[in-house]
Enzyme design. Structure first.
Site, PDB file in Angstrom:
ATOM      1  N   CYS A 144       0.819  -1.217   0.000  1.00 38.63           N
ATOM      2  CA  CYS A 144       0.000   0.000   0.000  1.00 38.63           C
ATOM      3  C   CYS A 144       0.855   1.271   0.000  1.00 38.63           C
ATOM      4  O   CYS A 144       0.333   2.356  -0.222  1.00 38.63           O
ATOM      5  CB  CYS A 144      -0.923   0.014   1.211  1.00 38.63           C
TER       6      CYS A 144
ATOM      7  N   CYS B  31      -2.861   5.004   6.256  1.00 40.74           N
ATOM      8  CA  CYS B  31      -4.322   4.992   6.229  1.00 40.74           C
ATOM      9  C   CYS B  31      -4.854   5.253   7.651  1.00 40.74           C
ATOM     10  O   CYS B  31      -4.104   5.166   8.619  1.00 40.74           O
ATOM     11  CB  CYS B  31      -4.809   3.639   5.726  1.00 40.74           C
TER      12      CYS B  31
ATOM     13  N   CYS C 129      -2.898  -3.576   8.697  1.00 41.75           N
ATOM     14  CA  CYS C 129      -2.417  -2.231   9.044  1.00 41.75           C
ATOM     15  C   CYS C 129      -1.808  -2.188  10.443  1.00 41.75           C
ATOM     16  O   CYS C 129      -1.018  -1.294  10.750  1.00 41.75           O
ATOM     17  CB  CYS C 129      -3.555  -1.217   8.938  1.00 41.75           C
TER      18      CYS C 129
HETATM   19 FE1  FES Z   1      -1.451   0.536   4.301  1.00 44.09          FE
HETATM   20 FE2  FES Z   1      -3.352   0.459   6.138  1.00 44.09          FE
HETATM   21  S1  FES Z   1      -3.605   0.410   3.974  1.00 44.09           S
HETATM   22  S2  FES Z   1      -1.205   0.246   6.408  1.00 44.09           S
END
Ligand code: FES
Length: 137
Positions: free
Chosen positions: A34, A59, A103
């Site tokens: 991400c 996020c 996450c």
């Molecule tokens: Fe990357 Fe939450 S989407 S750590």
């Protein structure tokens, strides 16, 4: 709503955000999937975590996890802080949606890396002291 009240509360009012000017350890971790990134700073005294701060680009869930992690780690011994897991952080936040569970890994791993960084510096200092002591003999 997909997030617990506690996640939203930490996300909108993050604890201990920022940096420590003279940290005893720094841990950096990124999630290649991400692109989120976390840097954790720790201050140690007498084998206890005295302070934790962090910088994050992430996020909402990762910000809430980092915030909760600091509250969980401050005051703990290094051994106990090292044992804080992703699951512990998720429990502390009263859960995360399944697709956001990963996450929590940034916060737990970032803290562990900061502690390892501290140990590596400590060991190096210890070795230097041993060498100095040996030279004096
Ligand atoms: Fe990357 Fe939450 S989407 S750590």
């Amino acid at each position: 709503q997909i997030y617990s009240k506690k996640v939203l509360e930490h996300f909108t009012n993050p604890r201990n955000a920022g940096s420590i000017a003279d940290p005893d350890g720094i841990g950096e971790i990124g999630d290649p999937d991400c692109g989120d990134f976390l840097r954790v700073f720790i201050k140690i005294d007498d084998n206890t975590i005295k302070d934790v701060k962090y910088q994050i680009r992430g996020c909402p869930a990762s910000i809430a996890c980092a915030s909760a992690m600091t509250e969980m780690a401050i005051g703990k011994s290094l051994d106990d802080a090292m044992m804080i897991t992703d699951d512990d952080i998720v429990s502390e936040l009263n859960g995360l949606p399944e697709f956001k569970i990963h996450c929590s890994a940034l916060a737990a791993t970032g803290l562990q890396k900061a502690i390892i960084d501290y140990f590596e510096k400590y060991i190096t200092k210890g070795q230097i002291k041993e060498m100095n002591d040996a030279i004096q003999i």
